[in-house]
Design a protein around this motif. Sequence first.
Motif, PDB file in Angstrom:
ATOM      1  N   ILE A 130       0.825  -1.205   0.000  1.00 63.12           N
ATOM      2  CA  ILE A 130       0.000   0.000   0.000  1.00 63.12           C
ATOM      3  C   ILE A 130       0.861   1.257   0.000  1.00 63.12           C
ATOM      4  O   ILE A 130       1.758   1.406   0.827  1.00 63.12           O
ATOM      5  CB  ILE A 130      -0.929   0.011   1.230  1.00 63.12           C
ATOM      6  CG1 ILE A 130      -1.791  -1.262   1.250  1.00 63.12           C
ATOM      7  CG2 ILE A 130      -1.792   1.266   1.255  1.00 63.12           C
ATOM      8  CD1 ILE A 130      -2.506  -1.511   2.557  1.00 63.12           C
ATOM      9  N   SER A 131       0.558   2.153  -0.926  1.00 64.99           N
ATOM     10  CA  SER A 131       1.217   3.462  -0.991  1.00 64.99           C
ATOM     11  C   SER A 131       0.231   4.456  -1.590  1.00 64.99           C
ATOM     12  O   SER A 131      -0.888   4.112  -1.936  1.00 64.99           O
ATOM     13  CB  SER A 131       2.485   3.386  -1.842  1.00 64.99           C
ATOM     14  OG  SER A 131       2.150   3.181  -3.209  1.00 64.99           O
ATOM     15  N   ARG A 132       0.690   5.699  -1.743  1.00 58.33           N
ATOM     16  CA  ARG A 132      -0.134   6.708  -2.400  1.00 58.33           C
ATOM     17  C   ARG A 132       0.244   6.858  -3.872  1.00 58.33           C
ATOM     18  O   ARG A 132      -0.238   7.751  -4.556  1.00 58.33           O
ATOM     19  CB  ARG A 132      -0.020   8.050  -1.667  1.00 58.33           C
ATOM     20  CG  ARG A 132      -0.644   7.918  -0.275  1.00 58.33           C
ATOM     21  CD  ARG A 132      -1.170   9.147   0.304  1.00 58.33           C
ATOM     22  NE  ARG A 132      -2.284   9.703  -0.458  1.00 58.33           N
ATOM     23  CZ  ARG A 132      -2.822  10.880  -0.196  1.00 58.33           C
ATOM     24  NH1 ARG A 132      -2.356  11.628   0.783  1.00 58.33           N
ATOM     25  NH2 ARG A 132      -3.821  11.332  -0.911  1.00 58.33           N
ATOM     26  N   ASP A 133       1.094   5.950  -4.366  1.00 55.29           N
ATOM     27  CA  ASP A 133       1.433   5.955  -5.787  1.00 55.29           C
ATOM     28  C   ASP A 133       0.175   5.733  -6.611  1.00 55.29           C
ATOM     29  O   ASP A 133      -0.771   5.083  -6.164  1.00 55.29           O
ATOM     30  CB  ASP A 133       2.403   4.804  -6.111  1.00 55.29           C
ATOM     31  CG  ASP A 133       3.780   5.005  -5.524  1.00 55.29           C
ATOM     32  OD1 ASP A 133       4.419   6.016  -5.851  1.00 55.29           O
ATOM     33  OD2 ASP A 133       4.207   4.141  -4.737  1.00 55.29           O
ATOM     34  N   LEU A 134       0.175   6.242  -7.825  1.00 52.81           N
ATOM     35  CA  LEU A 134      -0.935   5.959  -8.728  1.00 52.81           C
ATOM     36  C   LEU A 134      -0.937   4.461  -9.062  1.00 52.81           C
ATOM     37  O   LEU A 134       0.122   3.841  -9.159  1.00 52.81           O
ATOM     38  CB  LEU A 134      -0.809   6.772 -10.012  1.00 52.81           C
ATOM     39  CG  LEU A 134      -1.042   8.279  -9.863  1.00 52.81           C
ATOM     40  CD1 LEU A 134      -0.780   8.981 -11.188  1.00 52.81           C
ATOM     41  CD2 LEU A 134      -2.458   8.563  -9.376  1.00 52.81           C
ATOM     42  N   PRO A 135      -2.103   3.886  -9.257  1.00 50.72           N
ATOM     43  CA  PRO A 135      -2.182   2.469  -9.608  1.00 50.72           C
ATOM     44  C   PRO A 135      -1.376   2.120 -10.861  1.00 50.72           C
ATOM     45  O   PRO A 135      -0.857   1.013 -10.977  1.00 50.72           O
ATOM     46  CB  PRO A 135      -3.677   2.241  -9.840  1.00 50.72           C
ATOM     47  CG  PRO A 135      -4.354   3.298  -9.036  1.00 50.72           C
ATOM     48  CD  PRO A 135      -3.438   4.485  -9.092  1.00 50.72           C
ATOM     49  N   PHE A 136      -1.233   3.067 -11.786  1.00 48.09           N
ATOM     50  CA  PHE A 136      -0.476   2.817 -13.016  1.00 48.09           C
ATOM     51  C   PHE A 136       0.998   2.574 -12.711  1.00 48.09           C
ATOM     52  O   PHE A 136       1.629   1.702 -13.297  1.00 48.09           O
ATOM     53  CB  PHE A 136      -0.642   3.990 -13.989  1.00 48.09           C
ATOM     54  CG  PHE A 136      -2.063   4.431 -14.135  1.00 48.09           C
ATOM     55  CD1 PHE A 136      -3.021   3.586 -14.681  1.00 48.09           C
ATOM     56  CD2 PHE A 136      -2.464   5.683 -13.701  1.00 48.09           C
ATOM     57  CE1 PHE A 136      -4.352   3.992 -14.801  1.00 48.09           C
ATOM     58  CE2 PHE A 136      -3.781   6.094 -13.823  1.00 48.09           C
ATOM     59  CZ  PHE A 136      -4.733   5.243 -14.369  1.00 48.09           C
ATOM     60  N   ALA A 137       1.555   3.353 -11.793  1.00 50.41           N
ATOM     61  CA  ALA A 137       2.956   3.170 -11.396  1.00 50.41           C
ATOM     62  C   ALA A 137       3.131   1.834 -10.680  1.00 50.41           C
ATOM     63  O   ALA A 137       4.126   1.124 -10.907  1.00 50.41           O
ATOM     64  CB  ALA A 137       3.409   4.320 -10.492  1.00 50.41           C
ATOM     65  N   GLN A 138       2.183   1.483  -9.835  1.00 52.44           N
ATOM     66  CA  GLN A 138       2.256   0.203  -9.130  1.00 52.44           C
ATOM     67  C   GLN A 138       2.208  -0.963 -10.122  1.00 52.44           C
ATOM     68  O   GLN A 138       2.982  -1.921 -10.013  1.00 52.44           O
ATOM     69  CB  GLN A 138       1.114   0.090  -8.123  1.00 52.44           C
ATOM     70  CG  GLN A 138       1.212   1.072  -6.976  1.00 52.44           C
ATOM     71  CD  GLN A 138      -0.011   1.017  -6.074  1.00 52.44           C
ATOM     72  OE1 GLN A 138      -1.115   0.651  -6.510  1.00 52.44           O
ATOM     73  NE2 GLN A 138       0.180   1.386  -4.819  1.00 52.44           N
ATOM     74  N   ALA A 139       1.313  -0.879 -11.109  1.00 49.52           N
ATOM     75  CA  ALA A 139       1.185  -1.934 -12.121  1.00 49.52           C
ATOM     76  C   ALA A 139       2.454  -2.023 -12.965  1.00 49.52           C
ATOM     77  O   ALA A 139       2.924  -3.130 -13.282  1.00 49.52           O
ATOM     78  CB  ALA A 139      -0.024  -1.677 -13.014  1.00 49.52           C
ATOM     79  N   ARG A 140       3.008  -0.875 -13.340  1.00 48.08           N
ATOM     80  CA  ARG A 140       4.230  -0.854 -14.132  1.00 48.08           C
ATOM     81  C   ARG A 140       5.356  -1.564 -13.394  1.00 48.08           C
ATOM     82  O   ARG A 140       6.075  -2.394 -13.953  1.00 48.08           O
ATOM     83  CB  ARG A 140       4.639   0.595 -14.435  1.00 48.08           C
ATOM     84  CG  ARG A 140       5.913   0.715 -15.272  1.00 48.08           C
ATOM     85  CD  ARG A 140       6.500   2.127 -15.242  1.00 48.08           C
ATOM     86  NE  ARG A 140       7.103   2.344 -13.940  1.00 48.08           N
ATOM     87  CZ  ARG A 140       6.782   3.320 -13.095  1.00 48.08           C
ATOM     88  NH1 ARG A 140       5.866   4.199 -13.395  1.00 48.08           N
ATOM     89  NH2 ARG A 140       7.373   3.437 -11.923  1.00 48.08           N
ATOM     90  N   PHE A 141       5.511  -1.252 -12.100  1.00 43.47           N
ATOM     91  CA  PHE A 141       6.578  -1.863 -11.303  1.00 43.47           C
ATOM     92  C   PHE A 141       6.409  -3.380 -11.245  1.00 43.47           C
ATOM     93  O   PHE A 141       7.352  -4.123 -11.522  1.00 43.47           O
ATOM     94  CB  PHE A 141       6.596  -1.277  -9.886  1.00 43.47           C
ATOM     95  CG  PHE A 141       7.563  -1.980  -8.988  1.00 43.47           C
ATOM     96  CD1 PHE A 141       8.912  -1.684  -9.045  1.00 43.47           C
ATOM     97  CD2 PHE A 141       7.129  -2.953  -8.105  1.00 43.47           C
ATOM     98  CE1 PHE A 141       9.817  -2.352  -8.233  1.00 43.47           C
ATOM     99  CE2 PHE A 141       8.024  -3.627  -7.288  1.00 43.47           C
ATOM    100  CZ  PHE A 141       9.374  -3.320  -7.351  1.00 43.47           C
ATOM    101  N   CYS A 142       5.233  -3.850 -10.877  1.00 46.40           N
ATOM    102  CA  CYS A 142       5.019  -5.293 -10.750  1.00 46.40           C
ATOM    103  C   CYS A 142       5.185  -6.002 -12.089  1.00 46.40           C
ATOM    104  O   CYS A 142       5.743  -7.099 -12.152  1.00 46.40           O
ATOM    105  CB  CYS A 142       3.655  -5.588 -10.139  1.00 46.40           C
ATOM    106  SG  CYS A 142       3.620  -5.258  -8.366  1.00 46.40           S
ATOM    107  N   GLY A 143       4.738  -5.379 -13.165  1.00 49.04           N
ATOM    108  CA  GLY A 143       4.907  -5.965 -14.490  1.00 49.04           C
ATOM    109  C   GLY A 143       6.373  -6.075 -14.872  1.00 49.04           C
ATOM    110  O   GLY A 143       6.824  -7.119 -15.359  1.00 49.04           O
ATOM    111  N   ALA A 144       7.138  -5.014 -14.642  1.00 45.22           N
ATOM    112  CA  ALA A 144       8.561  -5.010 -14.976  1.00 45.22           C
ATOM    113  C   ALA A 144       9.339  -6.009 -14.132  1.00 45.22           C
ATOM    114  O   ALA A 144      10.300  -6.619 -14.596  1.00 45.22           O
ATOM    115  CB  ALA A 144       9.139  -3.609 -14.805  1.00 45.22           C
ATOM    116  N   GLU A 145       8.901  -6.204 -12.885  1.00 47.44           N
ATOM    117  CA  GLU A 145       9.599  -7.098 -11.953  1.00 47.44           C
ATOM    118  C   GLU A 145       9.078  -8.534 -12.012  1.00 47.44           C
ATOM    119  O   GLU A 145       9.658  -9.426 -11.405  1.00 47.44           O
ATOM    120  CB  GLU A 145       9.429  -6.581 -10.519  1.00 47.44           C
ATOM    121  CG  GLU A 145      10.075  -5.246 -10.265  1.00 47.44           C
ATOM    122  CD  GLU A 145      11.565  -5.344  -9.973  1.00 47.44           C
ATOM    123  OE1 GLU A 145      12.002  -6.379  -9.431  1.00 47.44           O
ATOM    124  OE2 GLU A 145      12.270  -4.376 -10.276  1.00 47.44           O
ATOM    125  N   GLY A 146       7.959  -8.753 -12.696  1.00 47.31           N
ATOM    126  CA  GLY A 146       7.373 -10.085 -12.749  1.00 47.31           C
ATOM    127  C   GLY A 146       6.790 -10.528 -11.411  1.00 47.31           C
ATOM    128  O   GLY A 146       6.798 -11.711 -11.092  1.00 47.31           O
TER     129      GLY A 146
END
Length: 168
Positions: A82-98
């Motif tokens: 949980i953070s205040r990051d936008l959901p798009f940034a969170q999705a980008r990170f998880c996608g890039a990291e697998g």
Amino acid sequence: MATVTLHGDPIQTSGTLPKLGTKAPDFKLTVTDLSTQVLSDFEGHKVVLNIFPSIDTGTCAQSVREFNKEASEMENTKVLCISRDLPFAQARFCGAEGLNNVLMLSDYKDGSFGKAYGLDFINGPLEALHSRCVIVLDENGIVTYTEQVPEIVDEPNYKACLYALLNE
């Protein structure tokens, strides 16, 4: 109010973490697909709340990687990052990291999660972001472990959190 530090400089939070043995405050957070999740969606599961200022910092990113690897492999356990990051940034990170064993949730809309849990920064360069915390809940949403990391650039105590999960 709690005080933590950023490179040794004190920063205050909006309150204190929920007390052990109490029911966790409800929340309404945004998932990376822009849907909404609330605490009751996780009823019947142990829950790790991995809370941090921003996925775009090394320590925050490492905590997501570590919890993805460790706690998510435990039976009947959900890991919510949980953070205040936008959901798009969170999705980008998880996608890039697998990473697909954690659920990324955003408090970007109104910050109500940070206020309810008493962990918003109220001053300093990270004002309005969340302090680095870990909160463990049992299957009924009762708080069984909390840690507010005293120095923001440090990682949480993963071993203590995992021990709390195993010994509920």
